[in-house]
Design a protein around this motif. Structure first.
Motif, PDB file in Angstrom:
ATOM      1  N   ILE A  65      -8.937 -16.720  23.874  1.00 20.54           N
ATOM      2  CA  ILE A  65      -7.942 -16.720  22.783  1.00 20.54           C
ATOM      3  C   ILE A  65      -7.620 -15.327  22.245  1.00 20.54           C
ATOM      4  CG2 ILE A  65      -8.455 -19.070  21.977  1.00 20.54           C
ATOM      5  CD1 ILE A  65     -10.031 -17.732  19.655  1.00 20.54           C
ATOM      6  N   GLU A  66      -8.356 -14.312  22.722  1.00 19.24           N
ATOM      7  CA  GLU A  66      -8.202 -13.015  22.056  1.00 19.24           C
ATOM      8  C   GLU A  66      -6.863 -12.314  22.309  1.00 19.24           C
ATOM      9  OE1 GLU A  66     -11.533 -10.532  22.916  1.00 19.24           O
ATOM     10  OE2 GLU A  66     -11.228 -10.615  25.069  1.00 19.24           O
ATOM     11  N   ASP A  67      -6.076 -12.823  23.260  1.00 21.53           N
ATOM     12  CA  ASP A  67      -4.763 -12.207  23.475  1.00 21.53           C
ATOM     13  C   ASP A  67      -3.631 -13.151  23.039  1.00 21.53           C
ATOM     14  OD1 ASP A  67      -5.282 -14.026  25.435  1.00 21.53           O
ATOM     15  OD2 ASP A  67      -4.387 -12.861  27.075  1.00 21.53           O
ATOM     16  N   LYS A  68      -3.983 -14.130  22.214  1.00 26.22           N
ATOM     17  CA  LYS A  68      -2.969 -15.104  21.769  1.00 26.22           C
ATOM     18  C   LYS A  68      -3.050 -15.295  20.262  1.00 26.22           C
ATOM     19  CE  LYS A  68      -3.716 -17.657  26.050  1.00 26.22           C
ATOM     20  NZ  LYS A  68      -4.986 -17.070  26.535  1.00 26.22           N
ATOM     21  N   VAL A  69      -1.875 -15.561  19.659  1.00 28.10           N
ATOM     22  CA  VAL A  69      -1.887 -15.909  18.235  1.00 28.10           C
ATOM     23  C   VAL A  69      -2.536 -17.294  18.129  1.00 28.10           C
ATOM     24  CG1 VAL A  69      -0.469 -16.457  16.235  1.00 28.10           C
ATOM     25  CG2 VAL A  69       0.162 -14.542  17.697  1.00 28.10           C
ATOM     26  N   THR A  70      -3.614 -17.364  17.397  1.00 26.51           N
ATOM     27  CA  THR A  70      -4.384 -18.617  17.349  1.00 26.51           C
ATOM     28  C   THR A  70      -4.742 -18.970  15.906  1.00 26.51           C
ATOM     29  OG1 THR A  70      -5.378 -17.962  19.455  1.00 26.51           O
ATOM     30  CG2 THR A  70      -6.442 -19.779  18.302  1.00 26.51           C
ATOM     31  N   LEU A  71      -4.674 -20.255  15.639  1.00 27.79           N
ATOM     32  CA  LEU A  71      -5.118 -20.741  14.338  1.00 27.79           C
ATOM     33  C   LEU A  71      -6.479 -21.407  14.577  1.00 27.79           C
ATOM     34  CD1 LEU A  71      -3.743 -20.908  11.470  1.00 27.79           C
ATOM     35  CD2 LEU A  71      -3.322 -23.298  11.988  1.00 27.79           C
ATOM     36  N   ILE A  72      -7.482 -20.936  13.868  1.00 25.82           N
ATOM     37  CA  ILE A  72      -8.830 -21.492  14.047  1.00 25.82           C
ATOM     38  C   ILE A  72      -9.195 -22.256  12.781  1.00 25.82           C
ATOM     39  CG2 ILE A  72     -11.271 -20.916  14.418  1.00 25.82           C
ATOM     40  CD1 ILE A  72     -10.288 -18.364  15.864  1.00 25.82           C
ATOM     41  N   PHE A  96       5.465 -26.244  15.868  1.00 26.57           N
ATOM     42  CA  PHE A  96       5.176 -25.116  16.766  1.00 26.57           C
ATOM     43  C   PHE A  96       4.267 -25.591  17.907  1.00 26.57           C
ATOM     44  CE2 PHE A  96       5.925 -23.487  12.519  1.00 26.57           C
ATOM     45  CZ  PHE A  96       6.884 -22.514  12.742  1.00 26.57           C
ATOM     46  N   PRO A  97       4.840 -26.323  18.860  1.00 24.89           N
ATOM     47  CA  PRO A  97       3.983 -26.886  19.926  1.00 24.89           C
ATOM     48  C   PRO A  97       3.274 -25.819  20.771  1.00 24.89           C
ATOM     49  CG  PRO A  97       6.319 -27.400  20.294  1.00 24.89           C
ATOM     50  CD  PRO A  97       6.248 -26.707  18.987  1.00 24.89           C
ATOM     51  N   ASN A  98       3.802 -24.594  20.748  1.00 21.04           N
ATOM     52  CA  ASN A  98       3.152 -23.537  21.547  1.00 21.04           C
ATOM     53  C   ASN A  98       1.998 -22.855  20.809  1.00 21.04           C
ATOM     54  OD1 ASN A  98       4.872 -23.917  23.690  1.00 21.04           O
ATOM     55  ND2 ASN A  98       6.385 -22.447  22.897  1.00 21.04           N
ATOM     56  N   LEU A  99       1.871 -23.182  19.538  1.00 20.35           N
ATOM     57  CA  LEU A  99       0.786 -22.551  18.771  1.00 20.35           C
ATOM     58  C   LEU A  99      -0.567 -23.142  19.200  1.00 20.35           C
ATOM     59  CD1 LEU A  99      -0.379 -20.907  16.319  1.00 20.35           C
ATOM     60  CD2 LEU A  99       0.080 -22.911  14.918  1.00 20.35           C
ATOM     61  N   ILE A 100      -1.504 -22.245  19.439  1.00 18.33           N
ATOM     62  CA  ILE A 100      -2.851 -22.711  19.812  1.00 18.33           C
ATOM     63  C   ILE A 100      -3.638 -22.953  18.531  1.00 18.33           C
ATOM     64  CG2 ILE A 100      -4.998 -22.079  21.014  1.00 18.33           C
ATOM     65  CD1 ILE A 100      -3.159 -20.272  22.777  1.00 18.33           C
ATOM     66  N   ILE A 101      -4.051 -24.180  18.358  1.00 18.22           N
ATOM     67  CA  ILE A 101      -4.887 -24.503  17.194  1.00 18.22           C
ATOM     68  C   ILE A 101      -6.264 -24.900  17.725  1.00 18.22           C
ATOM     69  CG2 ILE A 101      -5.141 -25.849  15.082  1.00 18.22           C
ATOM     70  CD1 ILE A 101      -2.176 -26.431  15.071  1.00 18.22           C
ATOM     71  N   VAL A 102      -7.223 -24.048  17.425  1.00 21.01           N
ATOM     72  CA  VAL A 102      -8.596 -24.353  17.854  1.00 21.01           C
ATOM     73  C   VAL A 102      -9.340 -24.958  16.673  1.00 21.01           C
ATOM     74  CG1 VAL A 102     -10.796 -23.364  18.631  1.00 21.01           C
ATOM     75  CG2 VAL A 102      -8.653 -22.544  19.609  1.00 21.01           C
ATOM     76  N   GLY A 103      -9.896 -26.131  16.897  1.00 21.42           N
ATOM     77  CA  GLY A 103     -10.694 -26.756  15.841  1.00 21.42           C
ATOM     78  C   GLY A 103     -12.161 -26.615  16.185  1.00 21.42           C
ATOM     79  N   PHE A 104     -12.948 -26.203  15.218  1.00 22.83           N
ATOM     80  CA  PHE A 104     -14.395 -26.194  15.427  1.00 22.83           C
ATOM     81  C   PHE A 104     -14.981 -27.321  14.596  1.00 22.83           C
ATOM     82  CE2 PHE A 104     -13.860 -21.630  16.641  1.00 22.83           C
ATOM     83  CZ  PHE A 104     -14.439 -21.746  17.899  1.00 22.83           C
ATOM     84  N   ASP A 150      -4.496 -12.550  15.828  1.00 24.63           N
ATOM     85  CA  ASP A 150      -3.274 -12.037  16.466  1.00 24.63           C
ATOM     86  C   ASP A 150      -3.481 -11.783  17.966  1.00 24.63           C
ATOM     87  OD1 ASP A 150      -4.684  -9.691  16.614  1.00 24.63           O
ATOM     88  OD2 ASP A 150      -3.380  -8.542  15.281  1.00 24.63           O
ATOM     89  N   LYS A 151      -2.475 -11.189  18.594  1.00 26.53           N
ATOM     90  CA  LYS A 151      -2.536 -10.977  20.037  1.00 26.53           C
ATOM     91  C   LYS A 151      -3.507  -9.872  20.434  1.00 26.53           C
ATOM     92  CE  LYS A 151       1.996 -12.811  21.111  1.00 26.53           C
ATOM     93  NZ  LYS A 151       3.398 -12.560  21.391  1.00 26.53           N
TER      94      LYS A 151
END
Lengths: 178, 119
Positions: A65-72, A96-104, A150-151
Motif C-alpha cells: 500500500i505504500e505507493d497508493k493513497v489508502t484509507l486505513i 470512490f470505488p478505486n480508493l483502497i480502504i484497508v480495515g484492521f 499518500d503515494k
C-alpha cells in the motif's frame, strides 16, 4: 541610556504580556486533550504484515500500500462507534470505488467480525486481522481510528473516534484525486 | 561442593537484585506514562485495557534488558510525547524548560538594578 533605563523598567510588563499572549493563543487554539496529535503524522507507514479475515492465504504487507493513497481504518465488532461510522465508509467506497480502504479488525473474534460485516456491509478492499501488534505500531489506543496515507507511503491524516461527514469532507476528500 | 553452593547463592542473589531493580524501574516508568484512555491517570494507577497492554510491553522490554530511555522512546515514537507526563528535554520544549530560569534570572537582574538605584 535613558531609553535603556525605561526599557528595563517596562521589561517585566513586556514579558508578562508576552507570556499571557502565549497562554491565550494556546487556549484559543483548536486543541483537544482527548485527541492528541499523532506521532506518526508525516512519517512512513509502520511495518506490518497481516492475513485476510476471510482467507488466511491472502496476506497484506506495508509494501502493498505504500505507493497508493489508502484509507486505513481500525475497527472491531465490539466497538459501538465503529458501527456509527460504518455507513460513511460504505458511502466513500461507493463514491470512490478505486480508493483502497484497508480495515484492521482489532482484537476481535473472527466469527464476530464476519457477523458484523454481514450485518453492516463491507466497505473494505482488504480486511486484515490485528491481534493488537499492528495497532501498537500505529499508536492506536481507542477504536475506531482512521489513517490516510499518500503515494509516498506517508501518513498524512489521522482521526481518533468515529468519522463524520465534516471530517471526511475537510480531511479525506481533498486527497482523493483518483 | 562449597564453591558450587557459593556460586549458586551468588547467582540467585544477582537475579533477585536484577528483578528488584527491574521492578523499581517498572514502577518509576509506568508512573510517568499517561493512560491515553483515562482521565489524567498514569499507566501505573490504571487498570484500563490500554494500561494493561502498556504495562505488559514495559515488563517484557525490561526483561529483555532494554533501558528506561529505550522504552520511553519506543512508546513516544508510537503515541507521541503526550504519553509522557514529564515533557522531554528537546528543542520543541526548550521554552517550557528554560523560561522559568530565564524569568528568575531576569527578575533578579531587574531587582538588583532597582535596589542599586534606590540606594
Amino acid at each position: 541610556m535613558a531609553f535603556l533605563k525605561k526599557f528595563v523598567l517596562f521589561l517585566p510588563i513586556i514579558i508578562t504580556i508576552f507570556l499571557f499572549g502565549i497562554l491565550v493563543s494556546y487556549l484559543l487554539s483548536d486543541r483537544d486533550a482527548n485527541k492528541p496529535p499523532s506521532a506518526l503524522l508525516n512519517k512512513n507507514i509502520p511495518n506490518f504484515s497481516t492475513v485476510n479475515l476471510f482467507d488466511e492465504n491472502k496476506k497484506l504487507f506495508k509494501k502493498d500500500i505504500e505507493d497508493k493513497v489508502t484509507l486505513i481504518n481500525f475497527f472491531a465488532s465490539w466497538c459501538i462507534p465503529c458501527k456509527q461510522e460504518h455507513p460513511l465508509l460504505e458511502d466513500l467506497q461507493k463514491k470512490f470505488p478505486n480508493l483502497i480502504i484497508v480495515g484492521f479488525n482489532h482484537k476481535d473474534s473472527k466469527k464476530d467480525a464476519i457477523k458484523f460485516l454481514e450485518e453492516n456491509g463491507n466497505p473494505y478492499t482488504f480486511i486484515g486481522i490485528d491481534d493488537g501488534s499492528i495497532g501498537l505500531e500505529f499508536g492506536v489506543f481507542g477504536l475506531p481510528e482512521t489513517f490516510m496515507t499518500d503515494k509516498n507511503g506517508k501518513i498524512i491524516f489521522k482521526h481518533i473516534g468515529p468519522l463524520d461527514k465534516k471530517t471526511i469532507k475537510t480531511n479525506i476528500l481533498p486527497y482523493l484525486n483518483l | 561442593m562449597k564453591i558450587l553452593i557459593s556460586l549458586i547463592i551468588i547467582l540467585l542473589s544477582l537475579s533477585l537484585f536484577a528483578e528488584k531493580s527491574n521492578h523499581q524501574t517498572f514502577i518509576e516508568l509506568t508512573k510517568n506514562l499517561r493512560c491515553m484512555t483515562c482521565q489524567n491517570q498514569s499507566i501505573h494507577e490504571s487498570d484500563a485495557e490500554f494500561s494493561l497492554v502498556i504495562k505488559k510491553i514495559v515488563k517484557d522490554k525490561l526483561k529483555q534488558g532494554e533501558s528506561k530511555e529505550d522504552i520511553e522512546d519506543f512508546l513516544v515514537q508510537r503515541y507521541g510525547e503526550y504519553i509522557l507526563f514529564e515533557p522531554m528535554f528537546n528543542y520543541k520544549n526548550l521554552f517550557l524548560w528554560v523560561s522559568p530560569f530565564f524569568i528568575l534570572i531576569l527578575s533578579g537582574f531587574i531587582l538588583f538594578i532597582n535596589l542599586k538605584r534606590n540606594r
